[in-house]
Enzyme design. Structure first.
Site, PDB file in Angstrom:
ATOM      1  N   GLY B  17       0.826  -1.202   0.000  1.00 58.54           N
ATOM      2  CA  GLY B  17       0.000   0.000   0.000  1.00 58.54           C
ATOM      3  C   GLY B  17       0.856   1.245   0.000  1.00 58.54           C
ATOM      4  O   GLY B  17       1.793   1.383   0.779  1.00 58.54           O
ATOM      5  N   PHE B  20      -0.431   7.412   2.571  1.00 60.88           N
ATOM      6  CA  PHE B  20       0.472   8.248   3.360  1.00 60.88           C
ATOM      7  C   PHE B  20       1.430   7.403   4.210  1.00 60.88           C
ATOM      8  O   PHE B  20       2.611   7.733   4.336  1.00 60.88           O
ATOM      9  CB  PHE B  20      -0.330   9.190   4.254  1.00 60.88           C
ATOM     10  CG  PHE B  20      -1.028  10.275   3.489  1.00 60.88           C
ATOM     11  CD1 PHE B  20      -0.298  11.320   2.940  1.00 60.88           C
ATOM     12  CD2 PHE B  20      -2.400  10.261   3.305  1.00 60.88           C
ATOM     13  CE1 PHE B  20      -0.922  12.324   2.226  1.00 60.88           C
ATOM     14  CE2 PHE B  20      -3.041  11.276   2.586  1.00 60.88           C
ATOM     15  CZ  PHE B  20      -2.294  12.308   2.049  1.00 60.88           C
ATOM     16  N   GLY B  21       0.923   6.305   4.810  1.00 58.26           N
ATOM     17  CA  GLY B  21       1.749   5.477   5.674  1.00 58.26           C
ATOM     18  C   GLY B  21       2.833   4.739   4.908  1.00 58.26           C
ATOM     19  O   GLY B  21       4.008   4.793   5.260  1.00 58.26           O
ATOM     20  N   VAL B  85      -2.497  -7.720  -3.574  1.00 58.29           N
ATOM     21  CA  VAL B  85      -2.041  -8.723  -2.613  1.00 58.29           C
ATOM     22  C   VAL B  85      -3.246  -9.551  -2.198  1.00 58.29           C
ATOM     23  O   VAL B  85      -4.264  -9.009  -1.788  1.00 58.29           O
ATOM     24  CB  VAL B  85      -1.397  -8.059  -1.383  1.00 58.29           C
ATOM     25  CG1 VAL B  85      -1.125  -9.091  -0.300  1.00 58.29           C
ATOM     26  CG2 VAL B  85      -0.116  -7.334  -1.783  1.00 58.29           C
ATOM     27  N   GLU B 177     -17.517  18.564   3.535  1.00 56.16           N
ATOM     28  CA  GLU B 177     -16.920  19.165   2.347  1.00 56.16           C
ATOM     29  C   GLU B 177     -17.795  18.948   1.114  1.00 56.16           C
ATOM     30  O   GLU B 177     -18.030  19.865   0.326  1.00 56.16           O
ATOM     31  CB  GLU B 177     -15.538  18.537   2.070  1.00 56.16           C
ATOM     32  CG  GLU B 177     -14.459  19.026   3.003  1.00 56.16           C
ATOM     33  CD  GLU B 177     -13.251  18.090   3.067  1.00 56.16           C
ATOM     34  OE1 GLU B 177     -13.262  17.017   2.434  1.00 56.16           O
ATOM     35  OE2 GLU B 177     -12.296  18.448   3.763  1.00 56.16           O
TER      36      GLU B 177
END
Lengths: 438, 438
Positions: B17, B20-21, B85, B177
């Protein structure tokens, strides 16, 4: 709505299609005494000459497309409807929409354009998509980029080679642009980004059935275009007739011999067929399905029905009285759209009819890739860097909207210096995912 | 490939993945002695906080997404693979890919994020799409714009009203938003562009099950957000539990009463569930499917496996020894990705283990629409115009790439002065066409 015409003091012009022809007609009809309904099945006008840039990740879609109703928002006599036209009733003067609605008209301008044609081999469409709409461009972008991704992932050498073979069929302007840009992507854009494959090993092959590329240009320019393509790394194969396309590749016949080329990505830039609405008019059409129109761009017996743009098989009546076919290019479509609109206005005003349509040829231009193009403008034929700059200037000039011009200019300057193509993303829509797996 | 570890002097870190991480982990691991394989099923890193802008036609997709392999092209120790995966074999230290390949690892960082959850009512997905991927954003954009197009086309008053009803379910940051932007589109962007309908008649309704909007913020800010939403024309309904969604609209229960709201466009911004890979790890997960990790962000008994980002149910160990859950926001994911990478490097270097993960809270921000936002930054809470400017600045600052920052800034300046949203085009892909017809 037809019944309302007796009460409606305004002359109602119905325009089908908002490409270059339909849009120009609508703008020209911004006059008192006329109301317009413009029907298109998409919500945007597309600047098709740059569509290959969206397919090859050089531009984002909104840079070359604008919402039709936004473009016409200040033209208070124009109503824009997003709908599919399914039939035309000439006797009743009505157009049938996909949802069953009927729209009446006083004058009708049919400008629904063309789509790709596989010469009766529609089963090729799945393996060799064409390039006419934004949807096509997104699908192609996903296929091109995912071919490199799959090659990086694959452990099978033959599979990897087939994934890095790109075949473009048809060496008209679109095919030449696609092939040149693909070669640039493989050699420059993707350089240093892969670890298991070398993108520069990718083979780009341009197949053309006739004996030269860019048939519409003078032979010297065709020859220059071929050399520029080869310099960019494109294998140009002329006199190569495609006899089969499937998921594994392309079979072609060349100089009496048949051979097979393994390729996972095949782009169709060969055949164009007129929109099926041409046949719905029930008048004579040519081999490509284009409607044969007279000097007023009308169909036989219907002075209130005009056909313009790629859907029309029109003749340009020259000053010496001879006539020659109008080419299927955007200036031709624009000029026809304008001519049809002016005819309607002249008739409304009781003015004498316009002279027969004459196409003003400003020349032909085709880009080949980075710093390479050919131009045939009146007396001047030129190629290479200067032709490329000229192509760039013309395309930015004719783009719609100040914002788009600025953004495209910026994107191109960026791409020129960095060799990058910033729109290298594709979404996981149903469409692209299926394309990846196809 | 696992067998190769004995011969491979490099420590192989596999990252699943590239949100951001995962991206932060990959960048932190740009050190000698380590090689990285990053697997993602899409070709781009997505700046998710601005995804709603793509859905609402304010930005084009390439402005908020960048090809992963382009971002990491200079990091020579990183290999990027685009693949799905399908399984994780902890005992063999192998990850299984969709095409059957197996990838070994020495350390594994699972950062596959979250998707939307319909709380077991998956049949709602078709009628109320969520917003997690570019594909989702394109589908939503097509639905929103085509609702106005269909209303303009329709001759049926009830149908038109239903087409002009927009319901957003869930009043977290994304829902707020979306609702605010939708109201702005109806009132400003589309003004003067339609002839048969008045887009300003559109109703935007924001439904929230709990008693206030923006639950993660302090009650005063929730109240301010509600007022700002109402000023933009959004109907805010709190304490409203959705009990059914179908093609005709939404049924909700509020203050013990049930009622039905006819709407053709429903946006799901309510539930989030962890990626199914969490369950593939076969360790304890929380109610939302998130993997419960320890202070080192490891799963029980596997110091070589880290879970970070939205997939992790992690605690932040505060200075006073107490712990509190890490919120599912991008700074949290980044910090976890960095912590996992630093842990691997420390272990490799034989350094003492890192202290348990501590989340540094820089505050919370949510925009509501034009000139409206709320901010909760440490001691400061503020809202309105200044909070909006602050939100704008922060989002441009954290966007990836100089080009994107420049383009987004330009687009927003343009939108601010013109009230326009330039990306109001949608393609005729299989995905969007089906959405239109749904």
């Amino acid at each position: 709505m037809n019944e309302a015409n007796d009460r409606d003091p305004l002359h109602h012009v119905l325009i089908i299609g908002c490409g270059f022809g339909g849009l120009e007609a609508a703008k020209t009809l911004n006059r008192p005494g006329v109301r317009i309904t413009l029907v298109d099945r998409s919500n945007h006008h597309l600047f098709q000459p740059l569509l290959y840039q969206v397919a090859t990740a050089g531009l984002s879609a909104p840079s070359i497309a604008a919402p039709i109703r936004h473009m016409l928002r200040k033209q208070r006599n124009a109503t824009v409807l997003m709908a599919e036209v399914t039939g035309i009733d000439k006797a009743q003067r009505q157009v049938l929409l996909g949802d069953g609605q009927k729209l009446g008209y006083d004058s009708l301008i049919v400008a629904s354009g063309a789509t790709h044609s596989y010469f009766g081999r529609d089963e090729w469409a799945e393996h060799a998509p064409g390039l006419k709409t934004l949807g096509d461009a997104f699908q192609l972008r996903a296929r091109l980029l995912s071919a490199f991704e799959q090659a990086e992932l694959s452990n099978d050498a033959a599979e990897r080679a087939a994934l890095l073979n790109f075949i473009v069929i048809g060496a008209g302007p679109t095919g030449v642009e696609m092939a040149g840009t693909l070669a640039e992507i493989a050699r420059h854009t993707l350089r240093n980004e892969f670890r298991r494959i070398d993108p520069a090993q990718a083979q780009v092959m341009l197949l053309e059935g006739s004996e030269r590329v860019l048939q519409a240009f003078k032979p010297e320019l065709s020859e220059k275009a071929r050399k520029q393509l080869q310099a960019l790394g494109v294998q140009v194969q002329t006199g190569a007739r495609v006899v089969a396309i499937d998921a594994q590749g392309v079979e072609l016949e060349q100089a009496g011999e048949r051979r097979r080329i393994a390729a996972r990505t095949v782009v169709w830039a060969a055949g164009v067929a007129a929109s099926p609405l041409g046949r719905a008019l029930e008048v004579p059409v040519d081999r490509a399905g284009r409607v044969v129109v007279d000097g007023g761009l009308n169909i036989p017996g219907h002075a209130e029905i005009f056909v313009v743009g790629d859907l029309a098989s029109a003749q340009s009546v020259e000053k010496d009285g001879t006539s020659k076919p109008v080419p299927g290019v955007s200036p031709g479509a624009k000029q026809m759209g304008r001519h049809a609109a002016l005819s309607i206005l002249a008739r409304r005003a009781g003015s004498p009819p316009l002279p027969p349509f004459r196409y003003l040829d400003y020349g032909s231009l085709a880009t080949i890739g980075r710093k390479a193009a050919v131009a045939d403008v009146g007396r001047w034929q030129f190629s290479g860097y200067f032709a490329w700059l000229f192509w760039l200037f013309i395309h930015i000039y004719f783009l719609i909207g100040f914002r788009n011009r600025l953004v495209v200019l910026m994107d191109w300057a960026w791409a020129y210096w960095s060799f990058q193509r910033y729109a290298r993303v594709y979404a996981e829509t149903a469409g692209s995912t299926q394309a990846d797996k196809a």
